[in-house]
Design an enzyme around this catalytic site. Sequence first.
Site, PDB file in Angstrom:
ATOM      1  N   GLU A  48       0.833  -1.213   0.000  1.00 37.09           N
ATOM      2  CA  GLU A  48       0.000   0.000   0.000  1.00 37.09           C
ATOM      3  C   GLU A  48       0.861   1.255   0.000  1.00 37.09           C
ATOM      4  O   GLU A  48       1.826   1.354   0.772  1.00 37.09           O
ATOM      5  CB  GLU A  48      -0.920  -0.036   1.227  1.00 37.09           C
ATOM      6  CG  GLU A  48      -2.294   0.487   0.958  1.00 37.09           C
ATOM      7  CD  GLU A  48      -3.073  -0.374  -0.012  1.00 37.09           C
ATOM      8  OE1 GLU A  48      -3.137  -0.001  -1.209  1.00 37.09           O
ATOM      9  OE2 GLU A  48      -3.620  -1.410   0.402  1.00 37.09           O
ATOM     10  N   HIS A  49       0.497   2.191  -0.846  1.00 34.16           N
ATOM     11  CA  HIS A  49       1.228   3.454  -1.006  1.00 34.16           C
ATOM     12  C   HIS A  49       2.666   3.206  -1.467  1.00 34.16           C
ATOM     13  O   HIS A  49       3.577   3.939  -1.111  1.00 34.16           O
ATOM     14  CB  HIS A  49       1.182   4.296   0.283  1.00 34.16           C
ATOM     15  CG  HIS A  49      -0.197   4.840   0.548  1.00 34.16           C
ATOM     16  ND1 HIS A  49      -0.672   5.976  -0.058  1.00 34.16           N
ATOM     17  CD2 HIS A  49      -1.225   4.367   1.291  1.00 34.16           C
ATOM     18  CE1 HIS A  49      -1.919   6.204   0.340  1.00 34.16           C
ATOM     19  NE2 HIS A  49      -2.287   5.230   1.154  1.00 34.16           N
ATOM     20  N   GLY A 139     -16.585   4.776  -2.801  1.00 29.82           N
ATOM     21  CA  GLY A 139     -15.919   5.263  -1.588  1.00 29.82           C
ATOM     22  C   GLY A 139     -15.441   4.155  -0.667  1.00 29.82           C
ATOM     23  O   GLY A 139     -15.143   4.391   0.494  1.00 29.82           O
ATOM     24  N   SER A 143     -11.584   0.943  -5.732  1.00 27.77           N
ATOM     25  CA  SER A 143     -11.302   1.467  -7.077  1.00 27.77           C
ATOM     26  C   SER A 143     -12.527   1.557  -7.969  1.00 27.77           C
ATOM     27  O   SER A 143     -12.489   1.148  -9.134  1.00 27.77           O
ATOM     28  CB  SER A 143     -10.240   0.629  -7.787  1.00 27.77           C
ATOM     29  OG  SER A 143      -9.059   0.689  -7.077  1.00 27.77           O
ATOM     30  N   ASP A 189      -4.499   0.883  -9.471  1.00 30.00           N
ATOM     31  CA  ASP A 189      -5.927   0.614  -9.626  1.00 30.00           C
ATOM     32  C   ASP A 189      -6.293   0.371 -11.090  1.00 30.00           C
ATOM     33  O   ASP A 189      -7.001  -0.582 -11.421  1.00 30.00           O
ATOM     34  CB  ASP A 189      -6.746   1.781  -9.057  1.00 30.00           C
ATOM     35  CG  ASP A 189      -6.389   2.068  -7.605  1.00 30.00           C
ATOM     36  OD1 ASP A 189      -5.717   1.221  -6.987  1.00 30.00           O
ATOM     37  OD2 ASP A 189      -6.776   3.143  -7.108  1.00 30.00           O
TER      38      ASP A 189
END
Length: 402
Positions: A48-49, A139, A143, A189
Amino acid sequence: MKSPADDGFHSPSLIEQVADAKRRHDEVFGGPAQWVAAAPGRVNLIGEHTDYNAGFVFPLAIERYTVIVGGRPTAVVAEDRVRVHSTLLNEAAAFALNRLESDRKDWTSYLRGVMAGCVERGMAPGPLNLLVDSKVPLGGGLSSSAALEVATATLIEAVTGHTLDPVEKARLCQKAEHVYAGMPCGIMDQFSSALGAAGNLLLIDCRSETAELVPLDDPNVAVLVINSNVKHELTGSEYSERRGQCEQAAKLLGVAALRDVASSQLEAERGRLDPLLYRRARHVVSEIERTLGAARALKAGEWPLVGELMYASHASLRDDYEVSCPELDVLVEQAHEVGPAGGVIGARMTGGGFGGCIVALVRSGREQAIAEQIGEAYQKRTGIKATAFVTKPARGAHIVER
Ligand code: GLA
């Protein structure tokens, strides 16, 4: 704004979704559907990130699709007129292909941005009526926007007969998100939605933009997604702030991207970074190592290690990167409490953060019981009702009918 299928534990079938969307298209526009395209959301198992740090990510496309049905207008209209209708929002809009840019930021931004990229590449589709139907929760960090972008590009491929290379398609969609939606996302994504492969995770090298398919074929293991059903409204600014901090850290360490730093090196050069930048960098550097470790462990069927790495990823996102939130932490804590004895292998927040979903690897057959157990505890502690579903790694974007 939820269709009943969004609350379903098992995924709605794409065939049914398409049949329904075609019927809705003909109802709304009074004309026959000619083209159908589908593109899935994604869930990230770990990594992640790391995508905008040229690192590795390990997502899978999910059995939740955005479907777009297209047809030609029956009445004579301007050559560049596109009308769109969203079933999820029950909203209609229209725009012109030669005036796609606008200050307006809404759900049509994704469609307009992608169409601009297509027109730039000589793929002008002509006048269209489009019905958009999405089963990717909005939300939820799954994605939904990438699914909409990639479905749009795929529909334009169907209409024009011009096929984009899938990686090029992912890039086109990422640019649409940057320029039209104002979100400086990485490639994960759009790449997952465009290149997802049934039964496989994608180990994506975000520097070379290539992916290795890793089968998820152990019949005893299932992917469970639990939605916290909260979305804290920070995401936009926090995301670009984190991105900026990573770039700054890389610069101070004298590398092109944090991908180029090993944990040992970061420790040795710690003095070059202030404490905040150091923690941000430590997350990224350790997360890239965890992602590669998890891919290796998964291939070897070493599930306890995969689980451990998932929990470690969550802790790092919570403490060093600070993109979790109390609700996600509660869900992961409850998953941890169920533990291996109750069938949970590992869990972590997934996606950008500040709300949305957690992803858990669980023992097959236990999915529903685990979801209920975690959901009950979550509701007790937060007062919020979670929703959950299971998914297998799904097929990426494709033309359903042309
Ligand atoms: C969002 C972005 C992705 C990625 C994740 C965090 O989903 O769109 O590019 O950066 O956050 O891993």
